[in-house]
Enzyme design. Structure first.
Site, mmCIF file in Angstrom:
data_model
loop_
_atom_site.group_PDB
_atom_site.id
_atom_site.type_symbol
_atom_site.label_atom_id
_atom_site.label_comp_id
_atom_site.label_asym_id
_atom_site.label_seq_id
_atom_site.Cartn_x
_atom_site.Cartn_y
_atom_site.Cartn_z
ATOM 1 N N GLU A 39 7.575 29.663 -10.658
ATOM 2 C CA GLU A 39 6.460 28.880 -10.095
ATOM 3 C C GLU A 39 6.199 29.312 -8.652
ATOM 4 O O GLU A 39 6.985 30.040 -8.049
ATOM 5 C CB GLU A 39 6.784 27.377 -10.106
ATOM 6 N N ASN A 75 -0.514 19.114 -11.073
ATOM 7 C CA ASN A 75 -0.450 20.564 -11.077
ATOM 8 C C ASN A 75 -1.784 21.111 -10.569
ATOM 9 O O ASN A 75 -2.689 20.351 -10.211
ATOM 10 C CB ASN A 75 -0.187 21.074 -12.500
ATOM 11 N N ASP A 117 -2.049 24.391 -15.713
ATOM 12 C CA ASP A 117 -0.831 24.458 -14.894
ATOM 13 C C ASP A 117 -1.215 24.873 -13.479
ATOM 14 O O ASP A 117 -2.146 24.322 -12.907
ATOM 15 C CB ASP A 117 0.188 25.399 -15.534
#
Length: 297
Positions: free
Chosen positions: A15, A154, A206
């Site tokens: 991430e 997100n 996301d």
């Protein structure tokens, strides 16, 4: 338009990619491992490990990193022994046990935003968005939630002029991307409206990035795609990846014309159809990005 594997990192949850131009390097995290990774254009790779899960990062002009972990916001300094020295800057009181920070980044003025979720991916709307600004002296402050009622926040990103804030909720029960008007003087979002209903598109929303033309790129997790939406919320293009779970994208490279994408390596499933899951990829999106803002002091 093929995706190039830059490193088979095998991240459980890669991430928060951030391009660091001074080093010609891409930094990102593996959340459950609490690791900060660095890949340089010459191919050199290294990482440092924190004592808590590490959700997202932002660079400081002083050379360290700001990281949102499980118990708050930390100043993180890589050490020669492979550890991340952590100094707590702000604490958080989560709505429920078993929560941590996840996606986040700075606004165009250098305020650090990060969201929280349940590690169990529960359906309770216990997630929140927090805003942190440096320059506070004395005792470690307690973070105050700025947006609540979220499940898996997100997709945080800001328009080129900083006056629009984008935010998504990845939970299967939601799958929406919102746009907010953003007060750049106070760092306050308002006038929330649906920007894209991802229930009408492949994958769940996301992590995201905004390019120099003001278009919004979102990793569509479970679909193996990165989608580009115009400022009007119209799907403009879709780029394919060799993995099913891309997590977040960031523009980088010397000309900011490469789109880097992190991914998840799922545990306990057959990965023969996606052996590169958990890797970091590079795409040629055909547009340039914007420099990632640093944390303001």
């Amino acid at each position: 338009m093929n995706a190039e594997l830059i490193i088979n990192a095998r991240n459980a949850t890669g991430e928060s990619p951030v391009w660091q131009p001074q080093e010609n390097a891409l930094y990102w995290v593996d959340i459950p491992a609490g690791r900060l990774h660095r890949w340089q254009l010459d191919g050199h790779f290294s990482y440092w490990t924190a004592d808590e899960m590490l959700g997202c990062i932002a660079r400081s002009p002083e050379g360290h990193w700001l990281g949102a972990q499980q118990s708050g916001i930390f100043k993180l300094t890589p050490q020669a022994d492979g550890r991340l020295h952590a100094e707590k800057c702000a604490a958080v009181e989560h709505a429920l046990p078993g929560m941590r920070f996840n996606d986040g980044r700075c606004d165009r003025q250098g305020r650090f935003w990060a969201g929280t979720l349940q590690t169990s991916m529960g359906a309770e709307q216990a997630g929140a968005m927090y805003r942190y600004e440096q320059g506070l002296d004395g005792a470690v402050p307690m973070l105050q939630a700025q947006l609540t009622g979220l499940t898996v926040p997100n997709g945080l990103a800001f328009s080129p002029d900083g006056r629009t804030m984008y935010l998504s909720d990845s939970h299967p029960n939601v799958q929406l991307i919102w746009a907010f008007d953003y007060d750049i003087d106070s760092g306050t979002p308002h006038n929330r409206r649906v920007f894209v209903d991802m229930n009408a598109h492949p994958g769940r929303p996301d992590g995201a990035a905004v390019d120099a033309e003001g278009c919004y790129w979102i990793c569509a997790i479970d679909s193996g795609q990165v989608l580009r939406f115009t400022p009007e919320g119209k799907l403009d293009r879709a780029l394919e990846l060799p993995v099913k779970k891309p997590t977040m994208c960031a523009f980088g490279g010397p000309q900011l014309d490469t789109l880097f994408v992190t991914s998840i390596r799922p545990q306990g499933v057959d990965l023969r159809d996606q052996p590169l899951a958990g890797g970091v990829f590079a795409l040629n999106p055909g547009v340039k990005g914007l420099p990632e803002p640093m944390v303001r002091g």
